[in-house]
Design a protein around this motif. Structure first.
Motif, PDB file in Angstrom:
ATOM      1  N   ARG A  39      14.363 -15.810 -13.084  1.00 37.01           N
ATOM      2  CA  ARG A  39      14.493 -14.351 -13.069  1.00 37.01           C
ATOM      3  C   ARG A  39      13.373 -13.689 -13.862  1.00 37.01           C
ATOM      4  O   ARG A  39      12.831 -12.656 -13.459  1.00 37.01           O
ATOM      5  CB  ARG A  39      15.858 -13.944 -13.634  1.00 37.01           C
ATOM      6  N   THR A  40      13.010 -14.292 -15.005  1.00 36.09           N
ATOM      7  CA  THR A  40      11.919 -13.747 -15.814  1.00 36.09           C
ATOM      8  C   THR A  40      10.600 -13.807 -15.057  1.00 36.09           C
ATOM      9  O   THR A  40       9.812 -12.861 -15.068  1.00 36.09           O
ATOM     10  CB  THR A  40      11.796 -14.518 -17.138  1.00 36.09           C
ATOM     11  N   ALA A  41      10.348 -14.935 -14.396  1.00 33.42           N
ATOM     12  CA  ALA A  41       9.107 -15.090 -13.632  1.00 33.42           C
ATOM     13  C   ALA A  41       9.035 -14.066 -12.504  1.00 33.42           C
ATOM     14  O   ALA A  41       7.977 -13.475 -12.246  1.00 33.42           O
ATOM     15  CB  ALA A  41       9.017 -16.503 -13.065  1.00 33.42           C
ATOM     16  N   VAL A  42      10.190 -13.826 -11.862  1.00 33.74           N
ATOM     17  CA  VAL A  42      10.221 -12.839 -10.779  1.00 33.74           C
ATOM     18  C   VAL A  42       9.942 -11.442 -11.331  1.00 33.74           C
ATOM     19  O   VAL A  42       9.190 -10.659 -10.756  1.00 33.74           O
ATOM     20  CB  VAL A  42      11.586 -12.879 -10.059  1.00 33.74           C
ATOM     21  N   ALA A  43      10.561 -11.139 -12.492  1.00 33.01           N
ATOM     22  CA  ALA A  43      10.350  -9.826 -13.099  1.00 33.01           C
ATOM     23  C   ALA A  43       8.901  -9.634 -13.513  1.00 33.01           C
ATOM     24  O   ALA A  43       8.322  -8.553 -13.318  1.00 33.01           O
ATOM     25  CB  ALA A  43      11.269  -9.668 -14.323  1.00 33.01           C
ATOM     26  N   ILE A  44       8.293 -10.674 -14.104  1.00 35.18           N
ATOM     27  CA  ILE A  44       6.895 -10.591 -14.507  1.00 35.18           C
ATOM     28  C   ILE A  44       5.996 -10.389 -13.297  1.00 35.18           C
ATOM     29  O   ILE A  44       5.080  -9.565 -13.307  1.00 35.18           O
ATOM     30  CB  ILE A  44       6.483 -11.852 -15.287  1.00 35.18           C
ATOM     31  N   ASN A  45       6.292 -11.127 -12.240  1.00 35.91           N
ATOM     32  CA  ASN A  45       5.489 -11.004 -11.027  1.00 35.91           C
ATOM     33  C   ASN A  45       5.607  -9.604 -10.440  1.00 35.91           C
ATOM     34  O   ASN A  45       4.616  -9.007  -9.995  1.00 35.91           O
ATOM     35  CB  ASN A  45       5.943 -12.044 -10.005  1.00 35.91           C
ATOM     36  N   HIS A  46       6.839  -9.059 -10.461  1.00 41.59           N
ATOM     37  CA  HIS A  46       7.044  -7.699  -9.945  1.00 41.59           C
ATOM     38  C   HIS A  46       6.284  -6.687 -10.790  1.00 41.59           C
ATOM     39  O   HIS A  46       5.648  -5.769 -10.254  1.00 41.59           O
ATOM     40  CB  HIS A  46       8.534  -7.373  -9.952  1.00 41.59           C
ATOM     41  N   THR A  47       6.329  -6.848 -12.128  1.00 42.33           N
ATOM     42  CA  THR A  47       5.624  -5.935 -13.025  1.00 42.33           C
ATOM     43  C   THR A  47       4.120  -6.009 -12.804  1.00 42.33           C
ATOM     44  O   THR A  47       3.430  -4.987 -12.766  1.00 42.33           O
ATOM     45  CB  THR A  47       5.951  -6.264 -14.491  1.00 42.33           C
ATOM     46  N   GLU A  48       3.605  -7.234 -12.671  1.00 40.85           N
ATOM     47  CA  GLU A  48       2.169  -7.407 -12.450  1.00 40.85           C
ATOM     48  C   GLU A  48       1.736  -6.760 -11.140  1.00 40.85           C
ATOM     49  O   GLU A  48       0.686  -6.118 -11.073  1.00 40.85           O
ATOM     50  CB  GLU A  48       1.811  -8.890 -12.455  1.00 40.85           C
ATOM     51  N   ARG A  49       2.547  -6.909 -10.107  1.00 45.97           N
ATOM     52  CA  ARG A  49       2.215  -6.289  -8.826  1.00 45.97           C
ATOM     53  C   ARG A  49       2.259  -4.771  -8.927  1.00 45.97           C
ATOM     54  O   ARG A  49       1.423  -4.074  -8.351  1.00 45.97           O
ATOM     55  CB  ARG A  49       3.167  -6.787  -7.731  1.00 45.97           C
ATOM     56  N   ALA A  50       3.249  -4.257  -9.672  1.00 42.43           N
ATOM     57  CA  ALA A  50       3.355  -2.810  -9.835  1.00 42.43           C
ATOM     58  C   ALA A  50       2.158  -2.258 -10.603  1.00 42.43           C
ATOM     59  O   ALA A  50       1.597  -1.221 -10.239  1.00 42.43           O
ATOM     60  CB  ALA A  50       4.656  -2.469 -10.569  1.00 42.43           C
ATOM     61  N   LEU A  51       1.741  -2.959 -11.671  1.00 51.83           N
ATOM     62  CA  LEU A  51       0.577  -2.520 -12.440  1.00 51.83           C
ATOM     63  C   LEU A  51      -0.691  -2.568 -11.598  1.00 51.83           C
ATOM     64  O   LEU A  51      -1.531  -1.677 -11.676  1.00 51.83           O
ATOM     65  CB  LEU A  51       0.421  -3.402 -13.685  1.00 51.83           C
ATOM     66  N   ALA A  52      -0.813  -3.631 -10.799  1.00 55.66           N
ATOM     67  CA  ALA A  52      -1.984  -3.752  -9.931  1.00 55.66           C
ATOM     68  C   ALA A  52      -2.010  -2.619  -8.903  1.00 55.66           C
ATOM     69  O   ALA A  52      -3.069  -2.069  -8.590  1.00 55.66           O
ATOM     70  CB  ALA A  52      -1.988  -5.106  -9.225  1.00 55.66           C
ATOM     71  N   GLN A  53      -0.827  -2.259  -8.391  1.00 55.62           N
ATOM     72  CA  GLN A  53      -0.746  -1.166  -7.425  1.00 55.62           C
ATOM     73  C   GLN A  53      -1.153   0.160  -8.057  1.00 55.62           C
ATOM     74  O   GLN A  53      -1.916   0.938  -7.474  1.00 55.62           O
ATOM     75  CB  GLN A  53       0.678  -1.064  -6.869  1.00 55.62           C
ATOM     76  N   VAL A  54      -0.650   0.420  -9.282  1.00 55.04           N
ATOM     77  CA  VAL A  54      -0.998   1.658  -9.975  1.00 55.04           C
ATOM     78  C   VAL A  54      -2.493   1.714 -10.246  1.00 55.04           C
ATOM     79  O   VAL A  54      -3.141   2.753 -10.055  1.00 55.04           O
ATOM     80  CB  VAL A  54      -0.204   1.773 -11.293  1.00 55.04           C
ATOM     81  N   GLU A  55      -3.061   0.601 -10.697  1.00 57.53           N
ATOM     82  CA  GLU A  55      -4.492   0.569 -10.990  1.00 57.53           C
ATOM     83  C   GLU A  55      -5.312   0.816  -9.731  1.00 57.53           C
ATOM     84  O   GLU A  55      -6.299   1.563  -9.758  1.00 57.53           O
ATOM     85  CB  GLU A  55      -4.868  -0.774 -11.610  1.00 57.53           C
ATOM     86  N   ALA A  56      -4.899   0.203  -8.623  1.00 61.85           N
ATOM     87  CA  ALA A  56      -5.633   0.385  -7.367  1.00 61.85           C
ATOM     88  C   ALA A  56      -5.553   1.835  -6.890  1.00 61.85           C
ATOM     89  O   ALA A  56      -6.555   2.410  -6.441  1.00 61.85           O
ATOM     90  CB  ALA A  56      -5.072  -0.559  -6.295  1.00 61.85           C
ATOM     91  N   LEU A  57      -4.377   2.439  -7.007  1.00 63.45           N
ATOM     92  CA  LEU A  57      -4.215   3.826  -6.589  1.00 63.45           C
ATOM     93  C   LEU A  57      -4.994   4.768  -7.501  1.00 63.45           C
ATOM     94  O   LEU A  57      -5.576   5.751  -7.042  1.00 63.45           O
ATOM     95  CB  LEU A  57      -2.734   4.199  -6.580  1.00 63.45           C
ATOM     96  N   SER A  58      -5.017   4.466  -8.805  1.00 59.80           N
ATOM     97  CA  SER A  58      -5.792   5.287  -9.737  1.00 59.80           C
ATOM     98  C   SER A  58      -7.283   5.183  -9.432  1.00 59.80           C
ATOM     99  O   SER A  58      -8.004   6.189  -9.454  1.00 59.80           O
ATOM    100  CB  SER A  58      -5.518   4.847 -11.178  1.00 59.80           C
ATOM    101  N   ASP A  59      -7.751   3.979  -9.158  1.00 59.65           N
ATOM    102  CA  ASP A  59      -9.154   3.790  -8.784  1.00 59.65           C
ATOM    103  C   ASP A  59      -9.483   4.567  -7.511  1.00 59.65           C
ATOM    104  O   ASP A  59     -10.558   5.168  -7.401  1.00 59.65           O
ATOM    105  CB  ASP A  59      -9.457   2.303  -8.581  1.00 59.65           C
ATOM    106  N   ALA A  60      -8.548   4.545  -6.568  1.00 54.11           N
ATOM    107  CA  ALA A  60      -8.769   5.290  -5.325  1.00 54.11           C
ATOM    108  C   ALA A  60      -8.872   6.784  -5.609  1.00 54.11           C
ATOM    109  O   ALA A  60      -9.690   7.492  -5.009  1.00 54.11           O
ATOM    110  CB  ALA A  60      -7.629   5.017  -4.342  1.00 54.11           C
TER     111      ALA A  60
END
Length: 299
Positions: A39-60
């Protein structure tokens, strides 16, 4: 006569039972720990994907703002803080562009103007004086360097050269060294201060209204006239009136540095995610801009 088989000691069954129970407990703990790890690994993976999405959208968002700044005059984005709405990657982007010359530059502002603005922003003469003295002491130290600029006007250099110019402050976060300064206070000051202007003065056509209200010798009537003039891009007359009645240094030049504010909202975001970046427009089509700073709002 055949003797009956001897029976096991009565306590042996208890020992076996306890051993089995311990094994069950240990296995349960192992299974529980494994489940928690998954569950922790899934949560970390979800958080990392969310941060990557925010960063990509901010860069855009930054790329969209730069494109707006480089557009032909008829469709070029205004660098006075007005909001531009865009959609990208399923998200809603709210973008603001601020001309760095519209802010008060702590590397170049006169001591009198600096103190007046800080007193209004901090609502404390003591706090304003501490920041003012810290800034002027750093500036005095830089003047003693052999590579210090001979004048305040920094527009003679190519934009890329200004990345390495000898100035007292390279980033506003350096003000955190002032006793009593906090991240919250710095965030408030970042709405009106900069370290990235061209060093010629404040551009009245792009300055935040909050800063105009803090500048000495500018009346409320002149500020209201400037607000109305910006709607029709006819700021020259009122700007000339302000310049003639104020001792603050002003300029009509814009850029080459700009502060871009990005707010990302949409499905999957509990609230808008905000960030700011300061970029330097470069005279090179293959590399149209440089990144000078990047931080989440409030950082």
């Amino acid at each position: 006569m055949i003797s009956p088989p001897s029976s096991r000691p009565s306590n042996q069954d208890g020992v076996v039972l306890i051993s089995v129970l311990w094994i069950v407990v240990v296995m349960s703990l192992l299974i529980s720990t494994f489940g928690a790890s998954v569950r922790t690994a899934v949560a970390i993976n979800h958080t990392e994907r969310a941060l990557a999405q925010v960063e990509a959208l901010s860069d855009a968002g930054i790329e969209l703002a730069v494109s707006g700044l480089l557009a032909p005059p008829a469709s070029r984005w205004q660098a006075d803080g007005r909001v531009y709405k865009e959609r990208f990657g399923g998200a809603r982007l709210s973008l603001q562009v601020h001309d760095a010359n519209g802010f008060l530059d702590i590397n170049y502002a006169t001591g009198e103007t600096l103190l007046a603005v800080l007193e209004g922003a901090m609502n404390s003469r003591g706090a304003a004086r501490a920041i003012h003295d810290f800034i002027l002491q750093r500036r005095q130290a830089i003047k003693a360097r052999p590579d210090a600029p001979t004048n305040q006007d920094d527009t003679t250099r190519e934009p890329s050269d200004r990345l390495h110019k000898p100035v007292a402050f390279q980033d506003l976060s350096e003000l955190l060294a002032v006793p009593g300064m906090t991240a919250a206070k710095l965030t408030r000051l970042a709405r009106i201060l900069t370290v990235h202007s061209a060093g010629k003065g404040i551009n009245l056509a792009t300055a935040p209204i909050e800063l105009l209200r803090l500048l000495p010798q500018i009346s409320s009537q002149q500020i209201n006239q400037m607000i109305e003039a910006r709607k029709t891009a006819t700021t020259d007359t009122i700007a000339a009136s302000i310049v003639s009645s104020s001792q603050t240094r002003f300029t009509r030049d814009e850029g080459p540095a700009y502060k871009i504010a990005v707010a990302v909202a949409g499905k999957g975001f509990a609230k808008p995610i905000k960030a700011t970046a300061t970029i330097l427009i470069n005279n090179d089509a293959s590399s149209p801009y440089f990144g000078l700073s990047w931080r989440p709002v409030g950082d």
